[in-house]
Design a protein around this motif. Structure first.
Motif, PDB file in Angstrom:
ATOM      1  N   GLU B   5      47.139  99.696  79.806  1.00 22.72           N
ATOM      2  CA  GLU B   5      47.486  98.333  80.207  1.00 22.72           C
ATOM      3  C   GLU B   5      47.596  98.282  81.725  1.00 22.72           C
ATOM      4  O   GLU B   5      48.222  99.157  82.337  1.00 22.72           O
ATOM      5  CB  GLU B   5      48.834  97.977  79.559  1.00 22.72           C
ATOM      6  CG  GLU B   5      49.320  96.601  79.852  1.00 22.72           C
ATOM      7  CD  GLU B   5      49.325  95.711  78.597  1.00 22.72           C
ATOM      8  OE1 GLU B   5      49.474  96.253  77.494  1.00 22.72           O
ATOM      9  OE2 GLU B   5      49.152  94.507  78.767  1.00 22.72           O
ATOM     10  N   SER B  23      44.470  92.213  85.456  1.00 24.29           N
ATOM     11  CA  SER B  23      45.275  92.595  84.299  1.00 24.29           C
ATOM     12  C   SER B  23      44.315  92.842  83.142  1.00 24.29           C
ATOM     13  O   SER B  23      43.369  92.073  82.955  1.00 24.29           O
ATOM     14  CB  SER B  23      46.244  91.488  83.904  1.00 24.29           C
ATOM     15  OG  SER B  23      47.139  91.226  84.956  1.00 24.29           O
ATOM     16  N   ILE B  24      44.559  93.901  82.390  1.00 18.76           N
ATOM     17  CA  ILE B  24      43.677  94.181  81.247  1.00 18.76           C
ATOM     18  C   ILE B  24      44.458  94.992  80.213  1.00 18.76           C
ATOM     19  O   ILE B  24      45.362  95.755  80.580  1.00 18.76           O
ATOM     20  CB  ILE B  24      42.402  94.957  81.709  1.00 18.76           C
ATOM     21  CG1 ILE B  24      41.331  94.961  80.622  1.00 18.76           C
ATOM     22  CG2 ILE B  24      42.733  96.377  82.146  1.00 18.76           C
ATOM     23  CD1 ILE B  24      39.976  95.522  81.085  1.00 18.76           C
ATOM     24  N   SER B  25      44.142  94.785  78.943  1.00 19.04           N
ATOM     25  CA  SER B  25      44.768  95.577  77.875  1.00 19.04           C
ATOM     26  C   SER B  25      43.664  96.274  77.099  1.00 19.04           C
ATOM     27  O   SER B  25      42.658  95.643  76.772  1.00 19.04           O
ATOM     28  CB  SER B  25      45.511  94.665  76.900  1.00 19.04           C
ATOM     29  OG  SER B  25      46.476  93.935  77.600  1.00 19.04           O
ATOM     30  N   THR B  32      35.730 100.915  75.769  1.00 19.40           N
ATOM     31  CA  THR B  32      35.657  99.757  76.656  1.00 19.40           C
ATOM     32  C   THR B  32      34.656 100.059  77.759  1.00 19.40           C
ATOM     33  O   THR B  32      34.736 101.115  78.387  1.00 19.40           O
ATOM     34  CB  THR B  32      37.036  99.463  77.285  1.00 19.40           C
ATOM     35  OG1 THR B  32      37.961  99.263  76.218  1.00 19.40           O
ATOM     36  CG2 THR B  32      36.993  98.231  78.170  1.00 19.40           C
ATOM     37  N   ALA B 216      34.123  94.684  79.938  1.00 15.66           N
ATOM     38  CA  ALA B 216      34.807  93.970  81.018  1.00 15.66           C
ATOM     39  C   ALA B 216      33.831  93.827  82.173  1.00 15.66           C
ATOM     40  O   ALA B 216      33.243  94.819  82.615  1.00 15.66           O
ATOM     41  CB  ALA B 216      36.038  94.749  81.459  1.00 15.66           C
ATOM     42  N   LEU B 223      38.336  90.817  87.834  1.00 14.91           N
ATOM     43  CA  LEU B 223      37.887  90.936  86.447  1.00 14.91           C
ATOM     44  C   LEU B 223      37.507  89.528  85.998  1.00 14.91           C
ATOM     45  O   LEU B 223      38.359  88.662  85.842  1.00 14.91           O
ATOM     46  CB  LEU B 223      39.015  91.492  85.568  1.00 14.91           C
ATOM     47  CG  LEU B 223      38.719  91.558  84.075  1.00 14.91           C
ATOM     48  CD1 LEU B 223      37.528  92.454  83.782  1.00 14.91           C
ATOM     49  CD2 LEU B 223      39.937  92.064  83.316  1.00 14.91           C
ATOM     50  N   HIS B 226      36.700  89.712  80.029  1.00  9.15           N
ATOM     51  CA  HIS B 226      36.845  90.890  79.167  1.00  9.15           C
ATOM     52  C   HIS B 226      36.901  90.376  77.744  1.00  9.15           C
ATOM     53  O   HIS B 226      37.781  89.607  77.382  1.00  9.15           O
ATOM     54  CB  HIS B 226      38.138  91.648  79.535  1.00  9.15           C
ATOM     55  CG  HIS B 226      38.385  92.826  78.633  1.00  9.15           C
ATOM     56  ND1 HIS B 226      39.638  93.246  78.284  1.00  9.15           N
ATOM     57  CD2 HIS B 226      37.530  93.676  78.018  1.00  9.15           C
ATOM     58  CE1 HIS B 226      39.552  94.303  77.488  1.00  9.15           C
ATOM     59  NE2 HIS B 226      38.280  94.580  77.311  1.00  9.15           N
TER      60      HIS B 226
END
Lengths: 225, 250
Positions: B5, B23-25, B32, B216, B223, B226
């Motif tokens: 995260e 921000s990315i999860s 990914t 992504a 970003l 995604h």
């Protein structure tokens, strides 16, 4: 312009070329049947070979684009749409040819009253208009025009639904005209199919431009943007 | 819980901001793909997850990067421990100038493991996982440098697996390989997904499409999108993503 763009542009031009040919086949099929112009009917039957050749070429072009360019996103949807529109056009071409064959087989002029009560001329014109407009939607990439096709198809369905009763009544009173009446009933069925093909093509255009799948959805949903 | 995260991450090289509020999860046991044009920040962002950027003097970071819910930039995090958990594979295969066997056990020896049975078992298990065992089982004492490029890359993956990480970061792992070796690495990524969380940076969009669950798209340090890979390659939401994946960029 990228190499893929050039290929896609050419694919679009070739699709419109085939479309124009098929629409012309339908117009000629109508004229040949209503005027019993057997020479014109033979022209339609001869030109069907060109429609078939165009179908094979478009199939091959799509296959090559898939293999060589791996199209994605809107490009992928465009090539997939062309592939399906290609089949719809070929079937519409078949319908024009089979109507032309009727024109060759029918011997006596149609009773004008029969033409009037079946509304076949109106149906022919509506089907041809739908084919022209769905081609315009494809050419201009316009989904508003494509959506109008779904409403227009209602007229063809209405004429088709009433045809059985109308033709049956006519035959009861005109036993000397059974054969042409039955031919007309077949033509009505075929024109109803032209409407369905136009609708399928309109769905493909909306899929390609808006990425929405409208197949097997109700017409009220299809009309919503 | 998400495996990886990042929250509101900014990265600077000196005065130059190279990552802008990302921000990315990332879910566990998934692949990914990070895609984007050169210089978009995807490799910098990837290297945040094993603190590889720490070696760059002018590197500065803001925001949070978590693995299993723990902030890996916390002061009490030991980077060596972190890197046991996060393996990394690079663009160019980089085996040590040692035997195949010694390459695999290198990390274990650093950890102080001397038991020959454990070392032997790890070598066999890792090479099997990396789909290299059958090709090298009779020449484990030979130099790793004698292997082909594709085999060297799979050896590097095996070396990464030997220390039992839970996350594998891959920076262009197949771009220096021929198509057959590249396909083998892709198959391997697909297999490894069952047990590891994988993040891969690639310039090869078809490769991203084939191997990843989510993709992504990065552009100029941001970003952009995604989403599920299938969506990114059939119906991306953002026009810039569409332009990039269809090759109409710039």
């Amino acid at each position: 312009m990228s190499h893929l763009d050039i290929e896609l542009k050419q694919l679009k031009a070739d699709t419109i070329k085939m479309w124009t040919l098929v629409n012309l086949q339908l117009v000629k099929a109508k004229e040949s049947l209503l005027n019993l112009d057997k020479d014109l009917a033979r022209q339609v039957i001869l030109s069907e070979k060109r429609v078939n050749a165009s179908e094979l070429k478009l199939d091959l072009d799509c296959e090559n684009i898939f293999a060589l360019f791996n199209p994605v996103a809107v490009d992928l949807r465009f090539v997939l749409a062309v592939l399906k529109i290609n089949s719809n056009l070929e079937r519409t071409g078949d319908i024009a040819e089979s109507i032309a064959k009727f024109a060759i087989n029918v011997n006596n002029n149609f009773d004008l009253k029969l033409l009037e009560i079946t509304r076949i001329v109106e149906m022919f014109e509506a089907a041809i208009k739908m084919m022209d407009e769905v081609m315009e939607a494809f050419d201009k990439e316009n989904t508003l025009i494509a959506r109008k096709i779904f409403q227009q198809d209602e007229l063809l369905d209405e004429i088709n639904n009433k045809a059985n009763t109308i033709v049956a009544d006519y035959i009861r009173n005109h036993t000397e005209n059974i054969e042409p009446a039955l031919y007309l009933l077949s033509v009505i069925r075929k024109l109803e199919r032209v409407g369905d093909q136009s609708k399928n093509m309109a769905e493909e255009i909306i899929f390609y431009i808006e990425a929405k799948v409208l197949k097997h959805r109700s017409d009220s949903i299809k009309n919503k943007k | 819980m998400n495996k990886l995260e990042a929250q509101n991450v900014n990265v600077y090289y000196g005065a130059n901001k190279v990552i802008n509020d990302i921000s990315i999860s990332i879910k566990p046991n998934s692949v990914t793909a990070f895609i984007g044009p050169s210089g978009c920040g995807k490799s910098t962002f990837l290297r945040l997850f094993n603190r590889m950027n720490d070696y760059i003097d002018i590197f500065k970071m803001e925001g949070k990067v978590e693995i299993d819910g723990k902030n890996i930039y916390d002061k009490n995090i030991r980077v060596e421990e972190l890197r046991k958990q996060i393996g990394m594979v690079f663009q160019k295969p980089n085996p040590f100038p040692k035997s195949i066997y010694e390459n695999i056990v290198y990390g274990l020896r650093i950890q102080g493991i001397k038991d020959k049975n454990i070392l032997d078992e790890t070598v066999e298990k890792s090479l099997k996982q990396a789909a290299l065992w059958e090709e090298v089982k009779d020449k484990l004492k030979n130099s790793a440098l004698a292997l082909s490029g594709g085999q060297q890359q799979r050896l590097c993956i095996a070396r990464t697996l030997a220390v039992e990480p839970t996350v594998i970061l891959m920076d262009e792992p197949a771009s220096a390989l021929d198509p057959i070796s590249s396909a083998k690495v892709e198959e391997l990524i697909y297999e490894l997904k069952n047990n590891y969380t994988i993040v891969i940076v690639t310039h090869n969009m078809q490769q991203a499409a084939r191997v990843s669950d989510t993709t992504a798209f990065f552009y100029m340090g941001e970003l952009i999108e995604h989403d599920a890979t299938k969506l990114i390659f059939t119906n991306p939401k953002n026009e810039r993503t569409q332009n990039y994946v269809t090759g109409r960029f710039g």
